[in-house]
Design an enzyme around this catalytic site. Sequence first.
Site, PDB file in Angstrom:
ATOM      1  N   TRP A   1      -0.359   6.566   1.883  1.00 24.78           N
ATOM      2  CA  TRP A   1      -0.824   6.719   0.499  1.00 24.78           C
ATOM      3  C   TRP A   1      -1.409   8.092   0.223  1.00 24.78           C
ATOM      4  O   TRP A   1      -1.427   8.518  -0.939  1.00 24.78           O
ATOM      5  CB  TRP A   1      -1.773   5.585   0.120  1.00 24.78           C
ATOM      6  CG  TRP A   1      -1.046   4.270   0.127  1.00 24.78           C
ATOM      7  CD1 TRP A   1      -1.248   3.221   0.970  1.00 24.78           C
ATOM      8  CD2 TRP A   1       0.052   3.891  -0.727  1.00 24.78           C
ATOM      9  NE1 TRP A   1      -0.352   2.220   0.696  1.00 24.78           N
ATOM     10  CE2 TRP A   1       0.452   2.600  -0.336  1.00 24.78           C
ATOM     11  CE3 TRP A   1       0.734   4.516  -1.773  1.00 24.78           C
ATOM     12  CZ2 TRP A   1       1.505   1.916  -0.962  1.00 24.78           C
ATOM     13  CZ3 TRP A   1       1.780   3.833  -2.386  1.00 24.78           C
ATOM     14  CH2 TRP A   1       2.147   2.561  -1.985  1.00 24.78           C
TER      15      TRP A   1
ATOM     16  N   ASP B   1      -9.158   7.028  -3.312  1.00 19.08           N
ATOM     17  CA  ASP B   1      -8.226   5.928  -3.567  1.00 19.08           C
ATOM     18  C   ASP B   1      -8.798   4.714  -2.838  1.00 19.08           C
ATOM     19  O   ASP B   1      -8.743   4.632  -1.616  1.00 19.08           O
ATOM     20  CB  ASP B   1      -6.843   6.316  -3.021  1.00 19.08           C
ATOM     21  CG  ASP B   1      -5.832   5.184  -3.146  1.00 19.08           C
ATOM     22  OD1 ASP B   1      -6.201   4.083  -3.601  1.00 19.08           O
ATOM     23  OD2 ASP B   1      -4.656   5.416  -2.784  1.00 19.08           O
TER      24      ASP B   1
ATOM     25  N   LYS C   1      -5.259  -6.209  -5.420  1.00 19.57           N
ATOM     26  CA  LYS C   1      -5.720  -6.636  -4.094  1.00 19.57           C
ATOM     27  C   LYS C   1      -7.070  -7.338  -4.225  1.00 19.57           C
ATOM     28  O   LYS C   1      -7.163  -8.543  -4.022  1.00 19.57           O
ATOM     29  CB  LYS C   1      -5.790  -5.446  -3.150  1.00 19.57           C
ATOM     30  CG  LYS C   1      -4.406  -4.784  -2.984  1.00 19.57           C
ATOM     31  CD  LYS C   1      -4.509  -3.389  -2.467  1.00 19.57           C
ATOM     32  CE  LYS C   1      -3.280  -2.546  -2.697  1.00 19.57           C
ATOM     33  NZ  LYS C   1      -2.058  -3.026  -2.077  1.00 19.57           N
TER      34      LYS C   1
HETATM   35  C1  PLP Z   1      -4.273   2.569  -0.756  1.00 20.18           C
HETATM   36  C2  PLP Z   1      -3.189   2.425  -1.786  1.00 20.18           C
HETATM   37  N1  PLP Z   1      -3.005   3.403  -2.682  1.00 20.18           N
HETATM   38  C3  PLP Z   1      -2.047   3.317  -3.618  1.00 20.18           C
HETATM   39  C4  PLP Z   1      -1.224   2.231  -3.695  1.00 20.18           C
HETATM   40  C5  PLP Z   1      -0.165   2.177  -4.760  1.00 20.18           C
HETATM   41  O1  PLP Z   1      -0.537   1.249  -5.715  1.00 20.18           O
HETATM   42  P1  PLP Z   1       0.355   0.890  -6.971  1.00 20.18           P
HETATM   43  O2  PLP Z   1       1.494   0.084  -6.479  1.00 20.18           O
HETATM   44  O3  PLP Z   1      -0.587   0.142  -7.856  1.00 20.18           O
HETATM   45  O4  PLP Z   1       0.813   2.164  -7.601  1.00 20.18           O
HETATM   46  C6  PLP Z   1      -1.382   1.178  -2.787  1.00 20.18           C
HETATM   47  C7  PLP Z   1      -0.501   0.008  -2.862  1.00 20.18           C
HETATM   48  O5  PLP Z   1      -0.454  -0.854  -2.042  1.00 20.18           O
HETATM   49  C8  PLP Z   1      -2.385   1.284  -1.803  1.00 20.18           C
HETATM   50  O6  PLP Z   1      -2.566   0.315  -0.898  1.00 20.18           O
END
Ligand code: PLP
Length: 375
Positions: free
Chosen positions: A110, A181, A205
Site C-alpha cells: 500500500w 494510511d 474494515k
Molecule cells: C492499508 C490499505 N491502504 C489502502 C487500501 C486501499 O483501499 P481502497 O480499496 O478503499 O482504495 C487498502 C485496502 O485493502 C489497505 O489495506
Amino acid sequence: MTPSPILESHRSFNFSSGPAVLPVEVLEQVRNELLDYRGTGMSVMEMSHRCKAFDEILEQALAGIREALSIPNDYEILFLQGGASFQFSMVPLNLALPQQPVDVIHTGNWTKMAIEEMKRLTVAHVVSHSTESTNFATLPDLTHYHPAANTSYVHLCSNNTIEGTQFKTFPKTGAIPLVCDMSSDIFSRPLDVSQFGLIFAGAQKNIGPAGVTLVVIRKDLAERAAKNLPTLMQYRSQIVAGSRYNTPPTFGIYICGLVMNWLKAKGGVTAIEKANAEKAALIYDVLDHSAGFYDSPVPQSVRSPMNLVWRIAPGASNQEALEAAFVKEAASQGLHELKGHRSVGGLRASLYNAQPRAGVEALASFMREFARKNG
Ligand SMILES: Cc1ncc(COP(=O)(O)O)c(C=O)c1O
C-alpha cells in the site's frame, strides 16, 4: 443493541481483509430500520442527503468518530469517496509543496501504490526507509528518524494489511505533517491524533461498509492546496461543505455511525485493543507452537493483531497443495476467506474489531487439527 444468537448462528466466520465482517448487532439494527427509518416511512437509502433525518445521522456519525479517537477540535472529519486509494492522489495534490519532497516510509504494497501515484503526479518524493529487502516482513526502526527540514510531509502506513505488520509507535516528525494510511487498523487502539497531520482510511474494515472513505485532517493543512485544483479534489471544499459538496455515500455513513455506537458500547478503543490482542494471541500461539508446521514471517515485535499472515510447511514440495487444502477444508467448516493476498500467497486471517472471538477460537482449533493431520 443486544446480540441475536439466532442470526449469529447462521453467519459464517468471515476472515476477509475487506470488505470485512460487521458487528451482527449493527446488521440487525440496519435490518430493523431498513424500510422505515425511525418513523420517517423511508429507508436511509432513499432519503435526501440534506433532510433533517440525514443531518442527524451525519452529525451522530461524526460525533461518534470524534469521541472514539478523542479527535481535537482543530481537526476536521470528512466522509469522502474513491476509497483509500484515491487518497494516494488527493493527499499529494493538497499537501505536497513545490519542490519540497514527500518522504515515504515504504513498508509494503500500500505504500508502493502511494508511491506510484506520486510518480504519476510528478510529485518529488524520497523513500527514506524501505523494508523491501525483507519482503516487507519487518518494519524500520524510526526511533531516531528526523525528516529533512524541507519535507512536505511524511507518508506512512500504520498497518500493512497484506504483509501483516503494524507500527506500535509513530515517529515524531515535529513541524512536518505525518500522513497516515490507517485503513486496516483505525479504531483498533487508542491514538494520539495530534501526532498526525492527516489520517485516511477506507471504511470497509473497522468502520463500516465499502464506499466511504474517512479523512481526519488538521484544518490548517487544507489551506495548502492550490485554489485551482478541481473542487472535489480539495479537502478545503469538502470542509466548507461539511462532506456534502455533492451527494455523499449516505447509507454507508449511517452504518459507520452505528458501528461507532457499537464500539462505544464495547468500551471504546481501549477495551477493543485488549480484546483484539487476546484474539490475535490465540492464532499466534498456534503458529508459534506448531513444531515448524506453520511459519509466521513477521517478527513478534511488529506483528499485526488485525491481519495475521503465515505459511504452511516452509520449504516443503507440497506447500502450495497444503495451503490450498487448508483454505478448502476451513471453508467446509464455515471458516472463510483465509487465502493470503494474491501478491504474496500463503494464508491470512483478518481479525478486525467485529471479528467474534468464537470465530477466532474455531480457527485456532481448526489450525491445530489440520497440523495434527498433515504435520
Ligand atoms: C492499508 C490499505 N491502504 C489502502 C487500501 C486501499 O483501499 P481502497 O480499496 O478503499 O482504495 C487498502 C485496502 O485493502 C489497505 O489495506
